[in-house]
Structures are given as C-alpha cells and as structure tokens.
Design an enzyme around this catalytic site. Structure first.
Site, PDB file in Angstrom:
ATOM      1  N   SER A   1     -18.251  16.956  47.325  1.00  0.00           N
ATOM      2  CA  SER A   1     -18.383  18.373  47.006  1.00  0.00           C
ATOM      3  C   SER A   1     -19.793  18.886  47.223  1.00  0.00           C
ATOM      4  CB  SER A   1     -17.952  18.615  45.556  1.00  0.00           C
ATOM      5  OG  SER A   1     -16.593  18.252  45.379  1.00  0.00           O
ATOM      6  N   ALA A   2     -20.799  18.095  46.899  1.00  0.00           N
ATOM      7  CA  ALA A   2     -22.187  18.499  47.132  1.00  0.00           C
ATOM      8  C   ALA A   2     -22.749  17.895  48.410  1.00  0.00           C
ATOM      9  CB  ALA A   2     -23.059  18.095  45.941  1.00  0.00           C
TER      10      ALA A   2
ATOM     11  N   GLU B   1     -20.600   7.930  54.014  1.00  0.00           N
ATOM     12  CA  GLU B   1     -19.435   8.180  53.154  1.00  0.00           C
ATOM     13  C   GLU B   1     -18.552   6.935  53.100  1.00  0.00           C
ATOM     14  OE1 GLU B   1     -16.298   9.065  51.029  1.00  0.00           O
ATOM     15  OE2 GLU B   1     -18.065  10.362  51.060  1.00  0.00           O
ATOM     16  N   ALA B   2     -18.126   6.564  51.879  1.00  0.00           N
ATOM     17  CA  ALA B   2     -17.323   5.359  51.698  1.00  0.00           C
ATOM     18  C   ALA B   2     -15.908   5.496  52.245  1.00  0.00           C
ATOM     19  CB  ALA B   2     -17.263   4.983  50.218  1.00  0.00           C
TER      20      ALA B   2
ATOM     21  N   HIS C   1     -13.524  16.046  35.209  1.00  0.00           N
ATOM     22  CA  HIS C   1     -14.797  16.753  35.289  1.00  0.00           C
ATOM     23  C   HIS C   1     -15.984  15.940  34.767  1.00  0.00           C
ATOM     24  CE1 HIS C   1     -12.358  20.774  34.996  1.00  0.00           C
ATOM     25  NE2 HIS C   1     -12.299  20.236  36.204  1.00  0.00           N
TER      26      HIS C   1
END
Length: 615
Positions: free
Chosen positions: A15-16, A36-37, A545
């Site tokens: 997201s970031a 990225e995994a 969250h």
C-alpha cells in the site's frame, strides 16, 4: 540481480511501497529497486467480490495467525487470523477496499504528540494527491476535500445493494446523520454514516499496484521490480555514529541468496508485521529479545515491534430476506465457472453443457450475462466486496479528539466453509442450524460493531533467527479494560441500528448457540451486558488494521528516519503514532505519498507534483 546498486531500495511493494517506488522513479535520474516477496496479483484480485478467496492463498497471503490475547475463545486454536498481502499492491490487493482517511483529530493528535508535519491540514494534500474520485449521486461529497484526477480509483459501487442502503437509513433513524465521512462531515460530534467510498475504478479493484505501478511506471528504465524475493535482512555498515544501511539481502524464488545495494537510502515498506521483523532480523530491536533467539544486536532499540494496535469487530448476525445477498446469487455473479461441479450445479467440463436441461441452461446464461456486464461496465454484484456502508460516532467514553466507534454492514452471511477456514469458527458451535442459516439461498446481514481507538497494545517479536519463519504476533486485545467497555457500548448501538431497520426486514438477532445456552438467552430476548462481553471474548475478529510497531517518536522521527541508523527509513502503517479511527489503507497510501516527497526533497530528485509545504 545479485549485488546490483541503486540510489534507493524500497522493501515491500504494498500500500505504501508501491507509491514510494512509483513516485521516486518519476525522476529518471533516480534509480529505484522495489523488492517484493510476492508476485503480480492474479486475475481474481480485480474482482471486489473475491476478497475472501484471496485469504489463505499462500501465493498472495502471508498466512499469519496471532495470539488473540483477551479474545479468541471461539476461534480455532484460540488464534486470530492476520491476513497480509503478499503481492504487488500488498494488502490493498486483498482488503475490502474501504477508502477511509480517518478523523481529522487523529492526525492533529499525532502532531500534538510530536509528529511534526503530520497534522490534518498537512496530510490532506497527500490524500488528495492520490485520489481519483468518481462522483456519485448515491453519496454526499465535500468537493473541497477530494480530488478527481489522482491515480487511485475511488468510487461507490453500482448498483447499491439493498442491505447497504437500508443500513444507512437505519443509522440515520438511530441519530447518526448521513454525509461525507472523508470531508467536513467527519468532524460532527453526532457522527456520520454513508455508503462506502471504495478503492475501485469502473467496478474493478484499484490496488496500489494497479493505481501506481501497472503500465508505464513498471516499464521505466530506472525502476527495477524484483518479485518473489523475500528480504532476509538489511546490509549494515559501521559508521562513525552507528549502523549505516547500504542495502538488503533477499532470498529469490529459486531459494538463492542475493544482495541489492543502495547508495542513498533503504525504505522499509513491509507493513506493521514485516517492517519490524526485518529490523529485528537485522539486529535492530530490544537487545535481550534478539539475543534470546540468536540474533546479534547491532542497535538496542526497545520499541521496535512494540505498541501494536489493531481494530476489532464483533458481528451481529440477522436473517434479512430481501436485503441480504445469498451465496447462490454471488456464485452467479462470478460467471459459469463458479457454478461448476463438484460444488455447483453445472457440469465440471464446459463441453458437457450442450445437453443442459432448460433451468440449468438459463442459469448458465444468466451467469454469463452478469459476469459479462461486470467486465464491460463494472456494474453488478461482482463489483461489491459486500462491505458497503459504515458509520462513525463517539460513545462518550473518552478519546474526545476523534470518533471512537465505527459501525459497518456486511450484506452476506457467507457459507460454512468460509466461517471455518477464513473466520476460524466452527459453524456447528455458532449456529443452531448451519445448513439452513448459511445455506446457498439464505439471505442475511451482519452488523459490525467496531471500536476504533483501542488502548490495548500488542507486539511483534522474533520466533527464531530464521528469516522465513513467521514472527510471533501477540495482539494483546482487551488487555486494557477500557476497550471492553467501549465494545459493549458499540454493540448496544449496533443493536439500536438493527432495531430501526426499515420495513422490519431483519429477523431476530442470532446469538451464538453455545453462548445462548450458557447465558439462558432465548431468541428475541434483549442481550445482557454479560452476554455481549462473552460474545466479544469468543467472537471478536480483526478488521485487518495492524499499525504502530515502528511508530513515530519511538522508532522513527517525523521524517520517518530510523533513530540510530543512517540512510534508513520506514514508511507504512507501522509508523502511525496511533491507529486512525477507521480503515487504515487510505492513510497508508498517504504515508507513501508523503514519504516519497521527503526522500526526493532530501536528495534533490524532481517529482511530477509536490504538494507538501513542510520542511
């Protein structure tokens, strides 16, 4: 790829991280590596209604579970599910797409507590920079608070599902006025209710992969995206004033180890679980904890992994004939392939469709029509995650700077398989008759009671020094008694909303069978506070969250630089000084936008647009 060098290495394309990498690479002189995994998202990620099927898929979900603290008594093994996205787009690729910024008071409180530059007036331009809102006549919009030309699709699903519209009407009848919760109406003391603004464009999911990376950005010569690469640690040199971040090591899809170096900065964007884990694996964290699992401590940083905050919700289940969405209707919306044997009525092999009896031929035709309509126009049931409306208000029990309560509605009861696998609940313990309550034609709604300013804190600690091992996630839910008082109050408000449902469409509350028996509760009785608390102890669920495990002030400064480590920043949900009072994805994207401008400003790189006014 081993030992290549870039100006900036971004860890995590979620997201970031997708935002940081995309924005920095707008300057062709800035060489960016994004590690990225996971991989690129699968086709079904675009379908909003497919949310549940993305969880527990190891290709796109980290598959974490957590110690549930003061809840979980009704969950399998007492463990809370912790879905986290493992793909470009991260959790924005498997969430329920609620675009919720938070209360302005959340950010003003951050600034008042020392996070200079993070007040609401200072972060609002970053929210607007991302947003590409498609106006809708179904919601009220404060135009001054929004933008229509950003890369992130934001829209209201179409057509509006009956149960979602009725929830809004019921909340209004219960004293929560309708309005724009991402605009001026969010500050009203009596609260606000609305159909959800969602991260969708033309009925398709607008994750940060689709919004920021897909297409031209990922083809840039100065942006290298390394997928299926799990970061195992930071490359740290010894500097005059402590460690200096020089890159990261990672394990590729073939199991081999590689290194990617950064001449200027490493930016950790691995999320509230992943970012502290990378720091801890690299020897940055509480000394005693690191040494206990055989990790050499490079920097004693006692707050790394601490102060974990998360939102919890309790679902109140109501039969809702004519207002809820059945699993059969959902299956038709997915198209004929979703209706094939062994689970569905159509033949497993499409070649056998030629001799279908008329009812099945009509079913197949309708499924083809619905999925075709969604593909062509973005409308239809497939465009909904089934989580389509929410309200926010204050209970009066504290946290006067913000709303401490959120109510939501889920317009489907799901099926026994989802309850057991995704929610980790045995349907036979929860329902008096699971086959009927969760049958293919059953229509139900779940009203969600969701306190949004928890005071309890958890932690993320290493279970071992193996980078591929899941960390030990301890949620600490309800450790602070205040949180249970608020939960019971929010459950009462949820019952009040249900009592005001238009047309008396809702059936009686279905109290979990085992708890009804324990408390002598009969259908139609008013639940006691003791019963509501027991429901919370057994059947609270994460709202997905997690935040604050590398929070500003303790682990990073207001410019997101890690205390005691040069050339290293963190930019994701973990830096939030406190969780925002609402769904967290929009705030994570905002953090990515603000972080990118900070990094660019520090190194003289030129972004296409700069909206910040601070240092």
């Amino acid at each position: 790829m081993a030992d290549e060098t870039f100006d900036v290495v971004v860890v995590g394309g979620g997201s970031a991280g997708a935002v940081v990498a995309a924005r920095l690479s707008e300057d062709p002189t800035c060489r960016v590596a994004l590690v990225e995994a996971g991989g690129r998202p699968p086709a079904k990620e675009l379908v909003p209604a497919a949310c549940a099927s993305l969880q527990l898929d190891p290709e796109v979900d980290w598959m974490y579970t957590a110690d549930a603290g003061g809840t979980g008594r009704g969950l399998t093994g007492g463990r809370m599910m912790v879905p986290r996205g493992k793909m470009l787009g991260g959790s924005s690729g498997l969430n329920y797409m609620a675009y919720v910024r938070g209360h302005p008071g959340d950010f003003d409180a951050w600034a008042e507590q020392g996070a200079e530059g993070w007040s609401h007036d200072e972060v609002l331009p970053y929210f607007k920079k991302s947003e590409g809102l498609a106006p809708s006549g179904d919601i009220a919009v404060d135009a001054d608070a929004h933008s229509t030309d950003g890369p992130l699709g934001v829209s209201v699903r179409a057509p509006v599902i009956t149960g979602a519209r009725e929830f809004v009407e019921a909340a209004v009848a219960a004293g929560i006025p309708a309005g724009d919760y991402n605009g001026r109406d969010r500050t009203r003391p009596e609260g606000v209710v609305s159909l959800l603004q969602t991260t969708t464009r033309d009925g398709k999911r607008s994750s940060t992969y689709h919004a920021f990376l897909e297409g031209e950005p990922e083809a840039r010569d100065n942006l290298t995206i390394i997928t299926h690469a799990q970061v195992t640690g930071l490359v740290l040199d010894d500097g005059d004033d402590g460690p200096v971040a020089r890159g990261v090591t990672y394990r590729g899809a073939d199991g081999g180890e590689a290194t990617v170096r950064a001449t200027e900065e490493v930016v950790l964007c691995a999320g509230a679980i992943g970012s502290p884990q990378v720091l801890l694996l690299s020897g940055i964290g509480p000394r005693a904890e690191l040494e206990a699992v055989g990790v050499d401590c490079r920097l004693d940083a006692p707050d790394v992994g601490k102060h974990l905050k998360d939102h919890l919700q309790v679902g109140l289940f109501f039969p809702a004939p004519g207002g809820g969405v059945s699993m059969s209707a959902l299956g038709v919306a997915f198209g004929p392939d979703a209706l094939r044997a062994p689970a569905g009525p159509l033949p497993a092999d499409p070649a056998d469709d030629a001799g279908l009896p008329e009812p099945l031929a009509a079913l197949r035709a309708e499924a083809e029509r619905q999925v075709g309509e969604w593909v062509a126009t973005g409308t239809g049931l497939a465009s909904s995650s089934l989580y389509d409306a929410c309200a926010w208000y204050s209970t009066g029990l504290g946290d006067d700077h913000t709303h401490d309560a959120q109510l939501g509605v889920f317009v489907c009861g799901y099926d026994p398989q989802i309850w057991e696998a995704v929610l980790r609940v045995d349907p036979a313990e929860y329902f008096d008759d699971p086959a009927t309550r969760l049958g293919p034609e059953a229509e139900s709604v779940i009203v969600l009671a969701n306190p949004v300013q928890p005071r309890s804190e958890g932690e993320v600690v290493l279970a071992s020094d193996d980078p591929t091992a899941h960390p030990d996630i301890r949620m600490g839910y309800y450790d602070d008694p205040h949180d249970m008082r608020v939960m019971v109050a929010v459950l009462r408000k949820a019952l009040e909303v249900a009592d005001r449902w238009p047309g008396d469409r809702l059936g009686p509350l279905l109290v979990p069978r085992v708890l009804a028996e324990a408390h002598g509760h009969a259908e139609g009785d008013e639940p006691t506070d003791a019963l509501l608390e027991d429901m919370a102890r057994h059947y609270s669920f994460t709202v997905y969250h997690p935040t604050s495990t590398c929070r500003m002030g303790d682990v990073v400064d207001a410019r997101l630089r890690v205390h005691g480590v040069a050339h290293l920043r963190v930019a994701d949900a973990s830096v939030m000084p406190n969780v925002v009072s609402g769904n967290t994805n929009a705030a994570c994207i905002m953090i990515g936008e603000k972080a990118a401008e900070m990094v660019a400003a520090d190194h003289g790189w030129a972004l296409h647009e700069v909206v910040g006014t601070g240092p």
